[in-house]
Design a protein around this motif. Structure first.
Motif, PDB file in Angstrom:
ATOM      1  N   GLU A 119      39.684  39.330  36.356  1.00  0.00           N
ATOM      2  CA  GLU A 119      38.375  40.294  36.939  1.00  0.00           C
ATOM      3  C   GLU A 119      37.195  39.675  37.373  1.00  0.00           C
ATOM      4  O   GLU A 119      36.786  38.529  36.736  1.00  0.00           O
ATOM      5  CB  GLU A 119      37.978  41.196  35.693  1.00  0.00           C
ATOM      6  CG  GLU A 119      39.436  42.029  35.053  1.00  0.00           C
ATOM      7  CD  GLU A 119      38.928  43.006  33.897  1.00  0.00           C
ATOM      8  OE1 GLU A 119      38.163  42.478  33.193  1.00  0.00           O
ATOM      9  OE2 GLU A 119      39.587  43.715  33.745  1.00  0.00           O
ATOM     10  N   LEU A 122      31.072  42.790  38.119  1.00  0.00           N
ATOM     11  CA  LEU A 122      29.994  43.296  38.697  1.00  0.00           C
ATOM     12  C   LEU A 122      28.489  43.457  38.115  1.00  0.00           C
ATOM     13  O   LEU A 122      28.788  44.526  37.507  1.00  0.00           O
ATOM     14  CB  LEU A 122      30.296  44.443  39.833  1.00  0.00           C
ATOM     15  CG  LEU A 122      31.651  43.956  40.718  1.00  0.00           C
ATOM     16  CD1 LEU A 122      31.679  45.225  41.636  1.00  0.00           C
ATOM     17  CD2 LEU A 122      31.519  42.784  41.473  1.00  0.00           C
ATOM     18  N   TYR A 132      31.908  39.623  49.505  1.00  0.00           N
ATOM     19  CA  TYR A 132      33.003  38.530  49.418  1.00  0.00           C
ATOM     20  C   TYR A 132      32.842  37.396  50.499  1.00  0.00           C
ATOM     21  O   TYR A 132      32.298  37.622  51.600  1.00  0.00           O
ATOM     22  CB  TYR A 132      34.655  39.218  49.773  1.00  0.00           C
ATOM     23  CG  TYR A 132      34.350  40.036  50.844  1.00  0.00           C
ATOM     24  CD1 TYR A 132      34.379  39.451  52.178  1.00  0.00           C
ATOM     25  CD2 TYR A 132      33.958  41.331  50.885  1.00  0.00           C
ATOM     26  CE1 TYR A 132      34.478  40.350  53.501  1.00  0.00           C
ATOM     27  CE2 TYR A 132      33.877  42.268  52.072  1.00  0.00           C
ATOM     28  CZ  TYR A 132      33.981  41.506  53.183  1.00  0.00           C
ATOM     29  OH  TYR A 132      34.053  42.361  54.479  1.00  0.00           O
ATOM     30  N   LEU A 265      31.634  45.178  47.456  1.00  0.00           N
ATOM     31  CA  LEU A 265      32.694  45.273  46.130  1.00  0.00           C
ATOM     32  C   LEU A 265      32.013  46.162  45.342  1.00  0.00           C
ATOM     33  O   LEU A 265      30.706  46.252  44.801  1.00  0.00           O
ATOM     34  CB  LEU A 265      32.933  43.842  45.829  1.00  0.00           C
ATOM     35  CG  LEU A 265      33.416  43.018  46.711  1.00  0.00           C
ATOM     36  CD1 LEU A 265      33.513  41.578  46.045  1.00  0.00           C
ATOM     37  CD2 LEU A 265      34.759  43.310  47.420  1.00  0.00           C
ATOM     38  N   CYS A 285      37.791  43.867  41.031  1.00  0.00           N
ATOM     39  CA  CYS A 285      36.426  44.115  40.503  1.00  0.00           C
ATOM     40  C   CYS A 285      36.416  45.034  39.376  1.00  0.00           C
ATOM     41  O   CYS A 285      36.715  46.289  39.252  1.00  0.00           O
ATOM     42  CB  CYS A 285      35.722  44.325  41.572  1.00  0.00           C
ATOM     43  SG  CYS A 285      35.537  43.275  42.950  1.00  0.00           S
TER      44      CYS A 285
END
Length: 289
Positions: A119, A122, A132, A265, A285
């Motif tokens: 994972e 964020l 990314y 993301l 994410c």
């Protein structure tokens, strides 16, 4: 050879393994005192040759199946992590940044290292512009200082895939880039490190990124402004690149910030970086705690 760090049990720390067919075998099982790639690199070239020979004699059913592996980062405790920015013209252009003066160099912090199929957390409280960046990672195999481009590739232990995840709003707020790229979990590396003999030309590798089902980056390492050899030569001038140093060599065009509308993301996004001869590096994410 193809190295990885995998957890042998659900509660154990990842240990160094080497691929043998469709299985992974613990490097320590061949008699080497090395539980991490860093420890193995420090054993030197003779150990690498002996391990390559030992693998050929291992039973076909040794170790565990690759499909069952739970990965750690491709490198766990490198002496340094150096990242090169703006090493593809298209990426520099899409960010409206200058790459004419020489390699743009910054460091990444070890807390950011992350694994394949892990994972990425964020931090929505400080950034909703997380991007990314697919990059070829280079791992130095022996001390490199003042080397020439012609000899630079002789100092490479191997190659890996890196996703140089970046909080763009912070990148453009601060004069240096280390923090915006070094949040916890922001540097997935792996799943494997492939030794240099299996990739004789690092400038001939396809490199792509997919966010969910959308192909967002599609290029080759041949479009680098400065080749791997040129980067190593430049960075090593009066600065010793220690064995195990990870160099992330820059990202091609197609960053989420440059898309119309931007593609950042979000929790639930799946990001897959793929590099030819290395494989897929996949991240999931989630919102940070």
């Amino acid at each position: 050879m193809r190295f990885a760090h995998i957890a042998l049990t659900p509660d154990s720390s990842p240990v160094l393994v080497v691929q043998h067919g469709d299985r992974y075998v613990r490097v320590a099982d061949f008699g080497f005192e090395a539980n991490t790639l860093q420890e193995f690199i420090e054993l030197g070239a003779d150990a690498q040759a002996r391990l390559a020979d030992a693998i050929t004699k291992a039973p076909d059913d040794a170790g565990i199946a690759v499909d069952d592996a739970v990965y750690g980062p491709g490198t766990i405790n490198p002496p340094s992590i150096l990242a090169v920015g703006l090493n593809y013209d298209e990426h520099a252009s899409e960010l409206s940044l200058d790459n004419d003066s020489g390699p743009v160099l910054f460091s990444l912090f070890p807390n950011s290292l992350n694994a394949h199929e892990a994972e990425v957390k964020l931090p929505l409280n400080i950034s909703r512009e997380v991007d990314y960046e697919a990059e070829l990672g280079v791992i130095i195999g022996k001390p490199a200082k003042n080397v020439t481009p012609e000899e630079a590739l002789d100092y490479v232990f191997g190659y890996t895939a890196v996703n140089d995840i970046t909080a763009r709003n912070i990148q453009f707020q601060e004069p240096q880039w280390a923090r915006c790229k070094s949040f916890d979990t922001f540097t997935p590396v792996g799943p494997v490190v492939v030794t240099a003999d299996e990739i004789p030309d690092p400038q001939a590798l396809a490199i792509t990124t997919d966010v969910d089902d959308l192909r967002v980056q599609d290029s080759t390492t041949g479009f680098m402004v400065r080749t791997v050899a040129e980067l190593i030569a430049s960075l090593s001038q009066e600065l010793t690149l220690l064995p195990g140093t990870l160099i992330s060599t820059g990202s091609p065009g197609g960053a989420g910030r440059s898309r119309k509308p931007p593609l950042y993301l979000t929790p639930g996004s799946t990001v897959t970086v793929t590099i030819e001869k290395i494989g897929e590096l996949r991240s999931y994410c989630v919102e940070a705690d």
